[in-house]
Design a protein around this motif. Structure first.
Motif, short mmCIF file in Angstrom:
data_model
loop_
_atom_site.label_atom_id
_atom_site.label_comp_id
_atom_site.label_asym_id
_atom_site.label_seq_id
_atom_site.Cartn_x
_atom_site.Cartn_y
_atom_site.Cartn_z
N GLU A 77 0.82 -1.23 0.00
CA GLU A 77 0.00 0.00 0.00
C GLU A 77 0.85 1.28 0.00
N PRO A 78 1.90 1.43 0.84
CA PRO A 78 2.70 2.66 0.77
C PRO A 78 3.51 2.77 -0.52
N ILE A 79 3.90 1.64 -1.10
CA ILE A 79 4.63 1.71 -2.38
C ILE A 79 3.73 2.30 -3.46
N LEU A 125 12.98 4.70 -1.56
CA LEU A 125 13.38 3.50 -2.29
C LEU A 125 14.19 3.82 -3.54
N ASP A 126 14.69 5.04 -3.66
CA ASP A 126 15.48 5.37 -4.84
C ASP A 126 16.80 4.62 -4.90
N PRO A 127 17.53 4.46 -3.81
CA PRO A 127 18.79 3.71 -3.90
C PRO A 127 18.53 2.24 -4.28
N LEU A 128 19.45 1.69 -5.03
CA LEU A 128 19.33 0.29 -5.44
C LEU A 128 19.40 -0.64 -4.24
N SER A 129 20.21 -0.26 -3.26
CA SER A 129 20.33 -1.11 -2.08
C SER A 129 19.01 -1.20 -1.33
N ALA A 130 18.24 -0.09 -1.32
CA ALA A 130 16.95 -0.11 -0.64
C ALA A 130 15.98 -1.05 -1.36
N ARG A 131 15.96 -0.99 -2.69
CA ARG A 131 15.08 -1.90 -3.44
C ARG A 131 15.49 -3.35 -3.25
N LEU A 132 16.80 -3.60 -3.20
CA LEU A 132 17.28 -4.96 -3.00
C LEU A 132 16.88 -5.47 -1.62
N SER A 179 4.54 11.41 4.11
CA SER A 179 4.66 10.46 5.22
C SER A 179 6.11 10.42 5.68
N LEU A 180 6.30 10.55 7.00
CA LEU A 180 7.64 10.42 7.56
C LEU A 180 8.12 8.98 7.53
N SER A 181 7.18 8.03 7.64
CA SER A 181 7.56 6.61 7.65
C SER A 181 7.86 6.09 6.26
N TYR A 182 7.22 6.70 5.25
CA TYR A 182 7.44 6.24 3.88
C TYR A 182 7.80 7.45 3.01
N PRO A 183 9.04 7.92 3.06
CA PRO A 183 9.45 9.07 2.23
C PRO A 183 9.42 8.69 0.75
N ARG A 184 9.06 9.67 -0.09
CA ARG A 184 8.89 9.38 -1.50
C ARG A 184 10.17 8.88 -2.15
N HIS A 185 11.29 9.39 -1.75
CA HIS A 185 12.55 8.96 -2.36
C HIS A 185 13.26 7.93 -1.50
#
Length: 454
Positions: A38-40, A61-68, A53-59
């Motif tokens: 839902e937040p994605i 998941l920008d880093p590749l490590s975060a997506r991994l 949202s402070l818990s789900y900042p828009r950027h």
């Protein structure tokens, strides 16, 4: 034409509601994935909006490590949900680790309460289905994860944010309490069922013991009297000794027939439980018995062989057999006078059998313990109850023996108690011993059968 495997599935599982057919692991996975996706969708895939949202900042998941890390978290959650039932410890550990990885991927300051709901559901399942020690360890692990994650964020220099850990910890405790309550309720229900099953087995054993005692005790008493009389007159009066021994043989055969009938009824119940295989075996056994009986010649004209019909199909004894009981006892040397009062009518089978057993056991006690030469049996058919009284003028029980004449009185009390009647036994007012019982008649026994019995 044989049915396909698909059409021969278990009807019990297919008849369950859809929500009950969903496994606990699938529930955990669905809740976690909804909370994670839902937040994605809202903060990453949808166009930007003023909502932030402070818990789900828009950027976030920008880093590749975060997506991994988020991808690894999804894989862990799927594996943990699949392993939750079969390997609970491994599955639960994967759920906790996947939740932490998801929070790290988003660079959250604390684990969101919604994201922890999957862990709470898994903990509730563990508390409901596993031993208390296991569930307490699981609850401790869920609570310890919260400060550990906070320490991790402080170590990375990120220590701002709203502290929601106390609320998450409260939900964890509530989840454990709910699961533990479900477990306690289930254990209590199983204990009640086990007690009921044990009580049913005990009641059945007592019923069989009563039937065995009532069937055998009277006949053995008659056999003992006749055998003793035959032994005393065998040289001086051989004809009377022969009559006594024929009575012994007849009584023994009647006792065997009663035992065969009772055992046949028990085996019939077992065969019905076993299904078609048991019924086929029973039919083969009856055919074999019939062939064996046909090949066996009759011994004497006075004592014909029992028919080969199944014992369980023969009629059970009842008050209609009281006259025969009186004649047999009278022939053994103790005169039995039977008095019928009221309008004789058919009774329910269980009440009819219990009434006859009370008369039979009372007469047996007269023969074995009273040294009386006669007794009187009174059977009174009243409007709403059946009254039975057996009285003798013998010596009664010994002063130091109380009412202990074996298991007979105990069995009679149990029979009357099962039928909600009243039972008394003790010395009579004019000497001897008196047994009295009153059995309430059901409504249909009072009105449905007005026909007189012979």
């Amino acid at each position: 034409m044989s049915a396909s495997p698909a059409s021969s599935g278990s009807p019990a599982s297919s008849s369950l509601p859809l929500l009950k057919r969903i496994t606990p692991g699938l529930w955990v996975g669905l809740v976690w994935f909804v909370a994670a996706v839902e937040p994605i969708v809202e903060y990453v895939l949808m166009p930007p909006s003023r909502k932030y949202s402070l818990s789900y900042p828009r950027h976030g998941l920008d880093p590749l490590s975060a997506r991994l890390l988020l991808a690894i978290a999804f894989v862990m959650i799927m594996a943990g949900s699949a392993q939750l039932r079969r390997r609970t410890t491994v599955g639960y550990g994967l759920l906790l680790t996947g939740t932490v990885f998801s929070a790290v991927a988003w660079r959250q300051h604390e684990i969101p309460p919604v994201q922890y709901l999957g862990v709470d559901i898994a903990l509730c399942y563990i508390a409901a289905t596993r031993p208390r020690r296991t569930s307490l360890i699981a609850a401790a692990a869920a609570l310890a994860t919260l400060p550990c994650y906070l320490a991790l964020r402080l170590g990375l220099g990120e220590h701002d944010g709203v502290g929601s850990d106390p609320y998450i910890a409260l939900i964890v405790v509530i989840a454990w309490l709910v699961g533990n309550s479900i477990r306690q309720s289930r254990l209590h229900t199983e204990e009640l069922h086990a007690r009921a099953a044990a009580q049913a087995v005990t009641d059945e054993r007592l019923r069989i013991a009563r039937e065995m005692h009532d069937t055998v005790a009277h006949s053995i008493g008659i056999i003992a009297l006749q055998a003793g009389a035959a032994a005393r007159v065998i040289e001086t009066q051989p004809d009377r000794a022969r009559e006594a021994m024929l009575t012994v043989e007849k009584t023994g055969r009647e006792t065997l027939a009663g035992l065969r009938r009772m055992l046949g009824a028990l085996r019939q119940a077992d065969r019905e439980d076993q299904g078609p295989v048991g019924r086929t075996t029973a039919r083969t056994a009856r055919q074999t018995t019939a062939r064996t009986t046909a090949r066996t010649p009759a011994r004497t004209a006075e004592a014909p062989q029992e028919p080969a019909a199944p014992a369980s199909l023969r009629p059970a004894v009842g008050l209609a057999d009281v006259e025969r009981l009186a004649a047999t006892t009278t022939a053994a040397g103790v005169r039995v006078e039977v008095r019928w009062q009221g309008r004789r009518r058919p009774l329910p089978p269980d009440l009819d059998l219990a009434a006859f057993r009370i008369v039979q056991e009372s007469v047996t006690n007269v023969v074995r313990h009273s040294d009386a030469d006669s007794c009187r049996v009174s059977v009174d058919y009243r409007d709403d109850e059946l009254a039975i009284e057996v009285r003798d003028r013998g010596k009664g029980p010994a002063p130091d023996a109380g009412h202990d004449t074996g298991y007979g009185l105990v069995g009679m009390r149990e029979r009357i108690a099962l039928l909600h009647g009243d039972f008394t036994a003790g010395p009579g007012t004019d000497g001897g011993f008196r047994v009295a019982a009153r059995l309430p008649l059901p409504a249909d026994a009072r009105t449905r059968w007005p026909t007189l019995l012979p």
